[in-house]
Motif scaffolding. Structure first.
Motif, PDB file in Angstrom:
ATOM      1  N   UNK A   1      20.326  32.578  42.490  1.00 57.79           N
ATOM      2  CA  UNK A   1      19.846  33.184  41.249  1.00 57.79           C
ATOM      3  C   UNK A   1      20.587  32.534  40.087  1.00 57.79           C
ATOM      4  N   UNK A   2      19.835  32.147  39.071  1.00 55.75           N
ATOM      5  CA  UNK A   2      20.447  31.531  37.904  1.00 55.75           C
ATOM      6  C   UNK A   2      20.114  32.348  36.662  1.00 55.75           C
ATOM      7  N   UNK A   3      21.157  32.821  35.988  1.00 56.03           N
ATOM      8  CA  UNK A   3      20.999  33.562  34.734  1.00 56.03           C
ATOM      9  C   UNK A   3      21.483  32.644  33.618  1.00 56.03           C
ATOM     10  N   UNK A   4      20.646  32.426  32.612  1.00 52.98           N
ATOM     11  CA  UNK A   4      20.995  31.492  31.553  1.00 52.98           C
ATOM     12  C   UNK A   4      20.680  32.101  30.199  1.00 52.98           C
ATOM     13  N   UNK A   5      21.523  31.787  29.207  1.00 55.79           N
ATOM     14  CA  UNK A   5      21.244  32.228  27.839  1.00 55.79           C
ATOM     15  C   UNK A   5      20.862  31.047  26.962  1.00 55.79           C
ATOM     16  N   UNK A   6      20.566  31.330  25.686  1.00 58.04           N
ATOM     17  CA  UNK A   6      20.102  30.276  24.785  1.00 58.04           C
ATOM     18  C   UNK A   6      21.178  29.243  24.483  1.00 58.04           C
ATOM     19  N   UNK A   7      22.441  29.612  24.685  1.00 56.25           N
ATOM     20  CA  UNK A   7      23.539  28.679  24.439  1.00 56.25           C
ATOM     21  C   UNK A   7      23.744  27.713  25.609  1.00 56.25           C
ATOM     22  N   UNK A   8      22.975  27.890  26.696  1.00 53.69           N
ATOM     23  CA  UNK A   8      23.110  27.006  27.839  1.00 53.69           C
ATOM     24  C   UNK A   8      24.134  27.464  28.863  1.00 53.69           C
ATOM     25  N   UNK A   9      24.776  28.620  28.619  1.00 50.16           N
ATOM     26  CA  UNK A   9      25.721  29.155  29.596  1.00 50.16           C
ATOM     27  C   UNK A   9      24.949  29.692  30.799  1.00 50.16           C
ATOM     28  N   UNK A  10      25.553  29.582  31.961  1.00 46.90           N
ATOM     29  CA  UNK A  10      24.860  29.992  33.181  1.00 46.90           C
ATOM     30  C   UNK A  10      25.758  30.859  34.060  1.00 46.90           C
ATOM     31  N   UNK A  11      25.109  31.794  34.725  1.00 48.50           N
ATOM     32  CA  UNK A  11      25.724  32.574  35.784  1.00 48.50           C
ATOM     33  C   UNK A  11      24.930  32.238  37.047  1.00 48.50           C
ATOM     34  N   UNK A  12      25.555  31.513  37.954  1.00 43.73           N
ATOM     35  CA  UNK A  12      24.866  31.045  39.167  1.00 43.73           C
ATOM     36  C   UNK A  12      25.348  31.880  40.348  1.00 43.73           C
ATOM     37  N   UNK A  13      24.420  32.630  40.937  1.00 44.16           N
ATOM     38  CA  UNK A  13      24.741  33.546  42.034  1.00 44.16           C
ATOM     39  C   UNK A  13      24.142  32.990  43.323  1.00 44.16           C
ATOM     40  N   UNK A  14      25.011  32.533  44.223  1.00 46.03           N
ATOM     41  CA  UNK A  14      24.568  32.021  45.521  1.00 46.03           C
ATOM     42  C   UNK A  14      24.520  33.186  46.494  1.00 46.03           C
ATOM     43  N   UNK A  15      23.313  33.577  46.893  1.00 50.92           N
ATOM     44  CA  UNK A  15      23.119  34.777  47.702  1.00 50.92           C
ATOM     45  C   UNK A  15      23.068  34.404  49.184  1.00 50.92           C
ATOM     46  N   UNK A  16      23.998  34.944  49.962  1.00 50.34           N
ATOM     47  CA  UNK A  16      23.995  34.734  51.405  1.00 50.34           C
ATOM     48  C   UNK A  16      23.164  35.797  52.106  1.00 50.34           C
ATOM     49  N   UNK A  17      23.297  37.061  51.668  1.00 51.36           N
ATOM     50  CA  UNK A  17      22.552  38.156  52.304  1.00 51.36           C
ATOM     51  C   UNK A  17      22.355  39.289  51.302  1.00 51.36           C
TER      52      UNK A  17
END
Length: 219
Positions: free
Chosen positions: A63-79
């Motif tokens: 899952x990738x959460x991104x804002x207009x500034x280009x910052x990202x929260x990348x969530x690698x989901x195993x289960x």
């Protein structure tokens, strides 16, 4: 609101990079678009988050959460252990006992708490930069502006100082004294207030609630 409990890794990519290793966490996705990552030992504080406006892209394992500034929260989901959606409806807001408006009303009813012979001129007395909570007259007939806070801090003293500066420009009011009243007053705020000639009063909310308004007194 969407609640997801998942075993995942989380990487924040932006001004400062941060990494959360693999663990089981709560992912909170709100209707306002915000996404926050929570553990079971941080009370209300998230481990990491992305505030709106932002958008969520869900791929099968990332899952990738991104804002207009280009910052990202990348969530690698195993289960994913739980995934549910709830409609909470409109929020009526938090109603607190003892908020500043209640304190203002109580102190207006019992203005003699500030001194014998004191009278109330007006609540929410207008100034060009906003209303001061109470305008009173002391036993000598002098005008006194009273600013009321739950917690007395330096910014409250600065606010009252600005009110006093403007009120004292009016020759029909001047001189106007000041009282900074709060349930708790920090020492730094007290020191600043007293240095500026502002009197500090600590309010006992329970005591104020227990005093009958003057109009109901027989003697």
């Amino acid at each position: 609101m969407r609640l997801v409990i998942a075993t995942c890794k989380v990487d924040y990519i932006g001004r400062l990079n941060a990494h959360l290793p693999l663990a089981t966490r709560l992912l909170l996705i709100k209707a306002d678009g915000s996404v926050s990552v929570h553990s079971d030992d941080r009370a209300y504080k998230p481990l990491n988050w992305m505030s709106p406006p932002c958008w969520l892209i869900e791929d099968p394992d990332v899952w990738t959460v991104q804002n207009k500034a280009g910052e990202k929260l990348v969530i690698a989901v195993k289960e994913i252990l739980h995934d549910s959606n709830y409609e909470l409806g409109s929020e009526p807001g938090l109603v607190k006992d003892g908020v500043e408006s209640h304190l203002q009303q109580l102190l207006a009813e019992h203005v003699s708490t500030l001194g014998e012979g004191w009278t109330l001129v007006r609540r929410e007395y207008p100034t060009p930069i906003g209303p001061v909570d109470l305008m009173c007259r002391d036993s000598t007939g002098g005008n006194v502006a009273v600013e009321i806070k739950r917690r007395g801090e330096i910014d409250g003293v600065e606010q009252l100082t600005r009110y006093l500066e403007l009120l004292n420009r009016d020759p029909l009011l001047a001189p106007v004294g000041g009282v900074f009243a709060a349930q708790q007053i920090k020492q730094q705020a007290r020191t600043l207030a007293e240095d500026r000639g502002i009197r500090c009063v600590t309010l006992d909310y329970e005591q104020l609630r227990g005093i009958d308004p003057d109009e109901y007194r027989l003697f």
